[in-house]
Design an enzyme around this catalytic site. Sequence first.
Site, PDB file in Angstrom:
ATOM      1  N   HIS A  37     -16.490  -0.035  11.195  1.00 25.05           N
ATOM      2  CA  HIS A  37     -17.008   1.040  10.344  1.00 25.05           C
ATOM      3  C   HIS A  37     -18.518   1.197  10.536  1.00 25.05           C
ATOM      4  CE1 HIS A  37     -13.153   1.234   8.382  1.00 25.05           C
ATOM      5  NE2 HIS A  37     -13.586   2.188   7.575  1.00 25.05           N
ATOM      6  N   LYS A 102      -6.584  -2.783   0.219  1.00 25.88           N
ATOM      7  CA  LYS A 102      -6.229  -3.381  -1.067  1.00 25.88           C
ATOM      8  C   LYS A 102      -7.484  -3.512  -1.911  1.00 25.88           C
ATOM      9  CE  LYS A 102      -6.660  -8.218   0.284  1.00 25.88           C
ATOM     10  NZ  LYS A 102      -6.015  -9.496   0.446  1.00 25.88           N
TER      11      LYS A 102
END
Length: 186
Positions: A37, A102
């Site tokens: 990222h 999550k």
Amino acid sequence: MEYRISFPASREELSVLRAGDRVIASGLIYTARDAAHKRLTELIHAGKELPVDICGAAIYYAGPTPEKPGQIIGSCGPTTSGRMDAYAPELLDHGLAVMIGKGDRSAAVIDAVVRNGAVYLAAMGGAGALMGSCVTGAELVCYEDLGCEAIRALKVKDMPLTVAIDSLGGDIYKNGPEAYLKSLED
């Protein structure tokens, strides 16, 4: 509700999903964690082309383990999504449609989800073997030097997910506990 969705998915398809809905996903998803990222956002800042087309794409926050003989991929469970919160709003603003991971997300990520009509889907933590069994194909795309955190293109079939944050900002991490406590009062 339960929905069957193929990725990439259109914003219209995603707009019907509500926090708490079950999604059975198939199609193409990319794996990427925080190091990848960071590199993607650095490319955006430099005005360079990304190595993957994230427009309408789904990124799964996972670092699959190496496959054993006869396997397509090893264990492929989700990592904690908050690690990507510094980068997610910018990727959403550049076309990313779906994040899979999550844990809860920051206010900045939720704002970007709503602003872009995107969704955040929760994968079952602790079930990496189950998630890996949904992968029918895997290919290294870029950042091989990151090892298990390299970006991979996964072809998935019937991956079980839950809508954690919908395109309107509904959030099971906030609304779910409230609804549970209210049910205790009834």
